[in-house]
Enzyme design. Sequence first.
Site, PDB file in Angstrom:
ATOM      1  N   HIS A 468      40.943 -39.641  11.191  1.00 30.41           N
ATOM      2  CA  HIS A 468      40.055 -39.822  10.040  1.00 30.41           C
ATOM      3  C   HIS A 468      38.592 -39.715  10.434  1.00 30.41           C
ATOM      4  O   HIS A 468      37.765 -39.264   9.653  1.00 30.41           O
ATOM      5  CB  HIS A 468      40.352 -41.168   9.377  1.00 30.41           C
ATOM      6  CG  HIS A 468      41.549 -41.075   8.475  1.00 30.41           C
ATOM      7  ND1 HIS A 468      42.306 -42.146   8.113  1.00 30.41           N
ATOM      8  CD2 HIS A 468      42.104 -40.001   7.873  1.00 30.41           C
ATOM      9  CE1 HIS A 468      43.283 -41.755   7.311  1.00 30.41           C
ATOM     10  NE2 HIS A 468      43.184 -40.453   7.163  1.00 30.41           N
ATOM     11  N   ARG A 575      24.693 -42.967 -11.685  1.00 32.37           N
ATOM     12  CA  ARG A 575      26.126 -43.317 -11.748  1.00 32.37           C
ATOM     13  C   ARG A 575      26.204 -44.842 -11.779  1.00 32.37           C
ATOM     14  O   ARG A 575      26.039 -45.486 -10.748  1.00 32.37           O
ATOM     15  CB  ARG A 575      26.870 -42.775 -10.529  1.00 32.37           C
ATOM     16  CG  ARG A 575      27.069 -41.255 -10.525  1.00 32.37           C
ATOM     17  CD  ARG A 575      27.843 -40.834  -9.267  1.00 32.37           C
ATOM     18  NE  ARG A 575      28.381 -39.495  -9.346  1.00 32.37           N
ATOM     19  CZ  ARG A 575      27.853 -38.429  -8.727  1.00 32.37           C
ATOM     20  NH1 ARG A 575      26.772 -38.564  -7.989  1.00 32.37           N
ATOM     21  NH2 ARG A 575      28.429 -37.240  -8.823  1.00 32.37           N
ATOM     22  N   ARG A 612      24.412 -43.044 -16.983  1.00 29.20           N
ATOM     23  CA  ARG A 612      25.766 -42.709 -17.449  1.00 29.20           C
ATOM     24  C   ARG A 612      26.565 -44.007 -17.544  1.00 29.20           C
ATOM     25  O   ARG A 612      26.559 -44.809 -16.608  1.00 29.20           O
ATOM     26  CB  ARG A 612      26.442 -41.760 -16.463  1.00 29.20           C
ATOM     27  CG  ARG A 612      27.868 -41.442 -16.878  1.00 29.20           C
ATOM     28  CD  ARG A 612      28.479 -40.413 -15.978  1.00 29.20           C
ATOM     29  NE  ARG A 612      28.892 -40.972 -14.704  1.00 29.20           N
ATOM     30  CZ  ARG A 612      29.417 -40.250 -13.719  1.00 29.20           C
ATOM     31  NH1 ARG A 612      29.573 -38.946 -13.869  1.00 29.20           N
ATOM     32  NH2 ARG A 612      29.786 -40.804 -12.589  1.00 29.20           N
ATOM     33  N   GLU A 705      32.395 -32.174 -18.952  1.00 32.87           N
ATOM     34  CA  GLU A 705      33.305 -32.187 -17.806  1.00 32.87           C
ATOM     35  C   GLU A 705      34.677 -31.634 -18.164  1.00 32.87           C
ATOM     36  O   GLU A 705      35.518 -31.441 -17.294  1.00 32.87           O
ATOM     37  CB  GLU A 705      33.478 -33.630 -17.298  1.00 32.87           C
ATOM     38  CG  GLU A 705      32.200 -34.210 -16.747  1.00 32.87           C
ATOM     39  CD  GLU A 705      32.293 -35.698 -16.507  1.00 32.87           C
ATOM     40  OE1 GLU A 705      32.308 -36.100 -15.342  1.00 32.87           O
ATOM     41  OE2 GLU A 705      32.356 -36.464 -17.490  1.00 32.87           O
ATOM     42  N   ASN A 728      31.682 -30.922 -11.110  1.00 31.42           N
ATOM     43  CA  ASN A 728      32.764 -31.382 -10.220  1.00 31.42           C
ATOM     44  C   ASN A 728      34.050 -31.530 -11.033  1.00 31.42           C
ATOM     45  O   ASN A 728      35.119 -31.069 -10.640  1.00 31.42           O
ATOM     46  CB  ASN A 728      32.408 -32.735  -9.589  1.00 31.42           C
ATOM     47  CG  ASN A 728      31.056 -32.718  -8.909  1.00 31.42           C
ATOM     48  OD1 ASN A 728      30.563 -31.655  -8.548  1.00 31.42           O
ATOM     49  ND2 ASN A 728      30.442 -33.872  -8.741  1.00 31.42           N
ATOM     50  N   ASP A 729      33.912 -32.193 -12.177  1.00 26.34           N
ATOM     51  CA  ASP A 729      35.107 -32.356 -13.011  1.00 26.34           C
ATOM     52  C   ASP A 729      35.398 -31.116 -13.843  1.00 26.34           C
ATOM     53  O   ASP A 729      36.557 -30.756 -14.034  1.00 26.34           O
ATOM     54  CB  ASP A 729      34.951 -33.579 -13.923  1.00 26.34           C
ATOM     55  CG  ASP A 729      35.336 -34.852 -13.185  1.00 26.34           C
ATOM     56  OD1 ASP A 729      36.383 -34.831 -12.513  1.00 26.34           O
ATOM     57  OD2 ASP A 729      34.603 -35.838 -13.250  1.00 26.34           O
ATOM     58  N   ARG A 739      40.153 -32.050  -7.633  1.00 24.31           N
ATOM     59  CA  ARG A 739      38.929 -31.834  -6.873  1.00 24.31           C
ATOM     60  C   ARG A 739      38.974 -32.494  -5.495  1.00 24.31           C
ATOM     61  O   ARG A 739      38.160 -32.198  -4.630  1.00 24.31           O
ATOM     62  CB  ARG A 739      37.720 -32.346  -7.666  1.00 24.31           C
ATOM     63  CG  ARG A 739      37.694 -33.850  -7.853  1.00 24.31           C
ATOM     64  CD  ARG A 739      36.639 -34.278  -8.864  1.00 24.31           C
ATOM     65  NE  ARG A 739      35.576 -35.036  -8.259  1.00 24.31           N
ATOM     66  CZ  ARG A 739      34.576 -35.597  -8.928  1.00 24.31           C
ATOM     67  NH1 ARG A 739      34.508 -35.474 -10.241  1.00 24.31           N
ATOM     68  NH2 ARG A 739      33.646 -36.276  -8.323  1.00 24.31           N
ATOM     69  N   CYS A 776      24.527 -31.657 -13.493  1.00 26.61           N
ATOM     70  CA  CYS A 776      24.415 -32.732 -12.508  1.00 26.61           C
ATOM     71  C   CYS A 776      25.577 -32.700 -11.509  1.00 26.61           C
ATOM     72  O   CYS A 776      25.660 -33.546 -10.631  1.00 26.61           O
ATOM     73  CB  CYS A 776      24.329 -34.087 -13.180  1.00 26.61           C
ATOM     74  SG  CYS A 776      25.796 -34.493 -14.139  1.00 26.61           S
TER      75      CYS A 776
HETATM   76  C1  PEP Z   1      30.823 -34.305 -12.191  1.00 23.71           C
HETATM   77  O1  PEP Z   1      31.982 -34.448 -12.587  1.00 23.71           O
HETATM   78  O2  PEP Z   1      30.334 -33.198 -11.898  1.00 23.71           O
HETATM   79  C2  PEP Z   1      29.939 -35.467 -12.032  1.00 23.71           C
HETATM   80  C3  PEP Z   1      28.659 -35.331 -11.770  1.00 23.71           C
HETATM   81  O3  PEP Z   1      30.518 -36.698 -12.151  1.00 23.71           O
HETATM   82  P1  PEP Z   1      31.294 -37.446 -10.944  1.00 23.71           P
HETATM   83  O4  PEP Z   1      31.168 -36.576  -9.728  1.00 23.71           O
HETATM   84  O5  PEP Z   1      30.640 -38.774 -10.791  1.00 23.71           O
HETATM   85  O6  PEP Z   1      32.683 -37.518 -11.469  1.00 23.71           O
HETATM   86 MG    MG Z   2      32.644 -36.373 -13.334  1.00 25.80          MG
END
Ligand code: PEP
Ligand code: MG
Length: 844
Positions: A468, A575, A612, A705, A728-729, A739, A776
């Site tokens: 790890h 966040r 958020r 997202e 990201n989502d 992810r 973001c």
């Molecule tokens: C995203 O999903 O891109 C995002 C910024 O939120 P998080 O990474 O906190 O899920």
């Molecule tokens: Mg997200």
Amino acid sequence: MHNQLILRAPLSGVVYPLERVPDPVFAQKLTGDGLAIDPVDATLRAPCAGEVVHIHPASHALTLRAGSVEVLMHIGIDTVMLKGAGFTPRVRAGDKVEAGAALIEFDIDKLATTAKSLLTAVIISNGDAASIVRRASGNVKASDDVLLRLSLVDGAAKSEIAREGAVVTSPAILLPNKTGLHVRPAAVLANVAKSFKSEVTVKKGNRSANARSVTSLMALEVLGGDKIVLVAKGPDAKEAIDKLSHLVAAGLGDKGHPAAPAPATIGISPITQPAPRPRSDDPSLLLGVAASSGLAVGQTYQLRRAEIMVEEKGGSVHCEQDRLASAIARALGELEALRASLHAKVDPAKAAIFAAHMELLDDPDFLEIANSAIAKGKSAAFAWKKATDLHAERLAALRNELLAQRANDVRDVGQRVLLHLTGITQPPPAYPERSVLIAEDLTASDAAAMEPGTVVGFATLRGGATSHVAILARSLGIPAVAGIEPRALEIPNGTPVILDGAKGILRLSPKPAEIARITECQTRLAAQREQDMAHALEPAITRDGHRVSVFANIEGLKQAQQVDSLGGEGVGLLRSEFLFMGRASAPSEDEQAQCYATILKSVGPERPVVIRTLDVGGDKPLPYLPIPHEDNPFLGERGIRMGLDRPEVLRTQLRAILRASSAGKVALMFPMIATLQELRDAKAMLAEEAKALGIEPIMCGIMVELPAVPMMMDAFSHEADFFSIGTNDLTQYTLGMDRGHPKLAPKVDALNPAVLRMIARTIDGGHSHRRLVGICGGVAGDPQAVPILVGLGVDELSVSLPAIPTVKAQIRRVSLRSCRELAQRALQCWTVEEVRALEPKYGD
Ligand code: PEP
Ligand code: MG
């Protein structure tokens, strides 16, 4: 109708309850109920007439069947390790024997010095066939004294129990995981097993493990392709077996891949003994294996860890148990905070390493061993150390290198609790600048604490690319070599070195020309960075006069305080989870209001801050907001769904944000919005709370997202004040790829044309209703993506703090015209590789 069966003592000695056996498999009666004997003679005899159904190849255990009852006799603890030495079987499988017949003779003196314990368990391994009505105590004489008196359950009663689902056994299941049941799949299995009332046992051959215990599962050493059987006992046994069999067959979320991509030079095969470590004849060159690629130029720093000394004798049992529980609770809090911070710094799969550590702290085996030592008058620290040492040693002794490396995790998590128990505080390590750490071994916690720049690389004697610590080093961009030659420990501190993480080598006192070449390249990059920093406070305006806002993604006050100096023009994503994680209960409204206000003040009155609302669920669970088990947590109650389901949590947060709103320029954003109704419900709550507090409503936007939002921008644009694309989502849900999945990671790329088209659609949809659209997600700070996103027309890029000066500088070097051209070409690409191959034009 009930019959009785009498089992006479198979050995002379003192009788103990099974709970006293220093092996949780017996102590927790996973293999069945019975008694243990501390033997004074050396011949195991048949406790009744019957047939020998099984004798272990190591001759230390035997099962005798008498009618429908199966009696397992297991001589000593961990005696399987002796591989038969000291045991002489007197019977074979299939033999029919009379009561008192000699079954196995053993060398009691040898066992007394080599085995962990001589306690011999006598167990009814098919508990549904009989119940124990009387047990012996004190001294027993072999073949004379009655050890157990059993009442036999007749066939009809047995099927009644079966109908009630008392014991359910799965068919043999092939473990698909190439790397076996290592810590993460074991943690998944243990976690799900805990959600059932039934006891679940995992059996491999004649060995078994408590499915709720990660360490017990790992010690079972189930390898990829091995067959296992699950046995559940209890009211929901059938459901447990159905669910768990399915999960195991599907790979426990770890389908058939190694834990980490192993560089080609490593040569670790998943199941073999560790390959012999390479050795170099050159005194100034030390060989190891590649663990994390990259070049580090620095000076050696030998890291030695003193063993923590503990008092053996404890206070009252109650007091020591309390101390242990509170130390574990504090360690859990730390791990959760670490996991949350890594979640933002590296990808979630890496943060999951600490989730697995948390699972280890909830391991019944650990606690069982520690608590039984406390019950014997030992201190909590001594008991805990003993439990962790024992488990770490067991894992380290396994043949599977991947599992053996998890001993390091057990030691890591053990040390964390031990520090709390002993009250030893460890100040954050003060390494000299540009240190290349040399150590016997390092832990995942050590890697998480490394500041890139101070620690430029490390080499360890132990470990490998799948440890790890190596996985974390790769995500933190710290070059590392594992399995380095032991003479590395003799290198004096301050010796100049080059560590090549890709080749797995450490070069001592390198030639100045070599250092010069590497440092020149590194200096060029650093100079660029310095120049970017010098202009950090200037706006990001393209060469043809188009301005893009560059904001910060932050997670708390410490980061808020850096926004200004790094040139952040606002906070595009606060966040708020940071305030909710690593604690036993939710923060109060007052605490939240005060925290948000302090952050707003420190960012400054002229810079917008987008808070958020709580985005937990999915991969971000909270202990005090438990979500019932979900098959697909990422498709379950997360983000706004959780807030709407538990309105008291969301309303408290909304009130706190509203109360703090006078301290700065605040806007609010809801995560994971999928439907208009969710947005309407959340906004209605906001309006109600604002009205009740007599506070003016604040700007209210949504995260983009889920693909549902880009497809419905006309509708959402009417009701949301602004949009922030969480790539990201959005990438995970557009491509249907987790992810955090280590194997899929290279494909979960937000520059995939499908995601780019989602982004373009969102920007165009928002702009046609005069709504600001920002990004973001991680892609906003990706140098290859920045010109494309600018060309797509994004209004704001919200990135991690260190990326702000670089992103701003990059925008200043391009023109909107060339970015638009680039974006159009990107939208026409069919594959992510084509997008990544596009060359942006600078300087036109
Ligand atoms: C995203 O999903 O891109 C995002 C910024 O939120 P998080 O990474 O906190 O899920
Ligand atoms: Mg997200």
